[in-house]
Design an enzyme around this catalytic site. Structure first.
Site, PDB file in Angstrom:
ATOM      1  CG  HIS A 164      -2.803  -1.119   8.196  1.00 22.07           C
ATOM      2  ND1 HIS A 164      -1.844  -0.894   7.241  1.00 22.07           N
ATOM      3  CD2 HIS A 164      -3.142   0.107   8.690  1.00 22.07           C
ATOM      4  CE1 HIS A 164      -1.615   0.412   7.160  1.00 22.07           C
ATOM      5  NE2 HIS A 164      -2.384   1.034   8.024  1.00 22.07           N
ATOM      6  CB  ALA A 165      -7.703  -4.346  11.809  1.00 20.57           C
ATOM      7  CG  ASN A 246       1.938   2.824   8.706  1.00 19.57           C
ATOM      8  OD1 ASN A 246       2.822   3.045   9.543  1.00 19.57           O
ATOM      9  ND2 ASN A 246       2.202   2.501   7.446  1.00 19.57           N
ATOM     10  CG  HIS A 305       2.249  -2.940   6.718  1.00 19.23           C
ATOM     11  ND1 HIS A 305       1.281  -1.961   6.664  1.00 19.23           N
ATOM     12  CD2 HIS A 305       3.169  -2.498   7.602  1.00 19.23           C
ATOM     13  CE1 HIS A 305       1.607  -0.979   7.469  1.00 19.23           C
ATOM     14  NE2 HIS A 305       2.749  -1.261   8.060  1.00 19.23           N
ATOM     15  CB  SER A 306      -0.347  -8.492   3.952  1.00 15.20           C
ATOM     16  OG  SER A 306      -1.687  -8.305   4.333  1.00 15.20           O
ATOM     17  CD  GLU A 382       2.532  -3.306   2.241  1.00 11.74           C
ATOM     18  OE1 GLU A 382       1.750  -4.230   2.564  1.00 11.74           O
ATOM     19  OE2 GLU A 382       2.265  -2.104   2.408  1.00 11.74           O
TER      20      GLU A 382
HETATM   21  N1  VAL Z   1       0.653  -0.057   2.741  1.00  8.38           N
HETATM   22  C1  VAL Z   1       1.262   0.974   3.559  1.00  8.38           C
HETATM   23  C2  VAL Z   1       0.195   1.803   4.190  1.00  8.38           C
HETATM   24  O1  VAL Z   1      -0.772   2.105   3.547  1.00  8.38           O
HETATM   25  C3  VAL Z   1       2.157   1.887   2.773  1.00  8.38           C
HETATM   26  C4  VAL Z   1       2.722   2.966   3.618  1.00  8.38           C
HETATM   27  C5  VAL Z   1       3.230   1.148   2.068  1.00  8.38           C
HETATM   28  O2  VAL Z   1       0.282   2.144   5.320  1.00  8.38           O
END
Ligand code: VAL
Length: 423
Positions: A164-165, A246, A305-306, A382
């Site tokens: 995710h950018a 994702n 991710h965050s 996350e």
């Molecule tokens: N934040 C993640 C997403 O939106 C979720 C899958 C935990 O891709």
């Protein structure tokens, strides 16, 4: 000129009852009269909802919330100011040139640093070009340890970041871990023994087009940069770019389990932030990752991710849905890893599936890695911050890169040590 978020507000709500929850869901899933961006979509009563609102809509939204008796806090009053203070260690107006481990770097700076490391340590490091994006950027994997040849049978650990950018702390953390591995190799015999046997494959920027777009044009961009797709909506045509990578993996792809249209799972609307794409693996970025992982299946798969400080275990596509070894293997290791993480700076993580702790989301890479590829240990992390009173969401100041890097490395090392002891 990048998109300005002057006077945009970040509103934080803990939905206390079903009425509040369904009101927030209707804002998220249906056409809302306001310009909103959900940083944390509504999921369940007691959860956290973070959304930003344009200055022109802020007073009407706040009037609506008050009329419904919904409690909220304004966590950020001027998003543009928060964007500018994210660069806390460097000057926003005069950014320094070149790569820095405690900065948010460009894709070119990251790739140049990887190439520099490769020149310095040719036998420890291998660079692998696994594919090209829509905008012809290279997807660069760095292999650390295990010798220079690729071996499909050797146990390994996969780490990707930046799917995710706008989640900038993720690529920064991946690069921090690259340095921990390279520098630790000479001084830490246990680490050396581990990565000689269990190499790391690290993809620090899985979505380089989106990442660059979030740096130069729109800080809050999430998806990749797939060329626009047009659709008819009511009486007009709308065209939108980008797929949520994702949601693009082939694990319950495009499936929604709720009886009504559920955009929180994954959306068929190309304008939505969770658009799953026209087909599973329709995107060059997800395809490249799939092809590489199928050729060199790892023993652990970790995707950074965050934000919200959660260590997520498969499966995220549906509530109360778990792999067979969830309680015997995946969860115990996650608990050990987050304990090691907390020991570094006291940072607390929640452990569980994304569907149970937040919202259902099908087509995710960590689900696919476990469910389809059968990777023994698969996780989605996350990173910081938590959604507390003052948490700035995606805008984590640069001064937190080092502490996040240190604590996350401590946790990932637990996973790698487990792979080393088992395989
Ligand atoms: N934040 C993640 C997403 O939106 C979720 C899958 C935990 O891709």
């Amino acid at each position: 000129e990048p998109h300005s978020y002057r006077n945009f507000k970040l509103i934080r709500i803990n939905p206390e009852n079903d009425a509040t929850l369904s009101y927030l869901k209707s804002l998220y899933e249906e056409e809302s009269p306001y310009t909103l961006d959900f940083w944390q979509p509504p999921s369940h009563v007691g959860g956290v909802v973070d959304l930003t609102v344009a200055p022109s809509d802020a007073s009407s939204l706040i009037r609506d919330l008050s009329a419904r008796g919904i409690h909220y806090i304004v966590a950020i009053h001027d998003l543009q100011k928060a964007i500018e203070s994210e660069k806390s260690l460097t000057s926003w107006a005069h950014p320094p040139k070149g790569f820095g481990y405690e900065r948010y770097n460009s894709v070119d700076e990251i790739y140049n640093e990887l190439k520099r490391l490769k020149r310095e340590r040719p036998s420890l490091i291998t660079l692998i070009d696994i594919g090209q994006t829509h905008e012809n950027r290279t997807m660069l994997v760095v292999k650390i340890g295990g010798g220079q040849s690729l071996d499909e049978d050797a146990p390994s650990v996969w780490l990707d970041a930046g799917i995710h950018a706008r989640e900038w702390i993720a690529p920064a953390t991946a690069m921090f871990i690259v340095r921990e591995l390279v520098e630790g190799y000479d001084v830490d015999p246990k680490l050396q023994a581990m990565i000689d046997h269990v190499p790391f494959y690290i993809l620090p920027v899985m979505n380089p087009d989106g990442y660059e777009y979030s740096r130069t044009s729109d800080r809050m961009w999430r998806k990749n940069r797939r060329p626009a797709e047009c659709q008819h909506k009511d009486w007009h045509t709308v065209c939108c770019r980008g797929v949520d990578l994702n949601r693009n993996f082939d694990w319950y792809w495009a499936v929604s389990f709720l009886p009504y249209f559920s955009a929180s799972g994954s959306s068929s609307d190309s304008c939505h932030d969770t658009y799953h794409g026209p087909a599973a693996f329709s995107e060059p970025e997800s395809m490249a990752v799939r092809d590489f992982l199928e050729a060199y299946p790892p023993k652990a798969f970790i995707s950074l991710h965050s934000y919200s400080q959660m260590w997520l275990i498969p499966f995220g596509h549906r509530r109360r849905s778990y792999p067979a070894d969830y309680s015997s293997a995946l969860r115990p290791l996650a608990l050990r890893a987050t304990k090691a993480l907390e020991a570094v700076h006291g940072t607390k993580y929640q452990v569980g599936t994304g569907a149970d702790l937040m919202y259902e989301a099908s087509g995710g890479s960590h689900d696919w890695a476990k469910g389809a590829l059968k990777v023994p240990f698969s996780y989605l992390i996350e990173l910081r911050p938590r959604n507390t009173l003052f948490g700035n969401g995606f805008l984590l100041p640069e001064r937190e890169i080092a502490p996040v890097g240190n604590e996350t490395w401590a946790a990932i090392r637990v996973v790698a040590d487990e792979v080393f002891s088992q395989f």
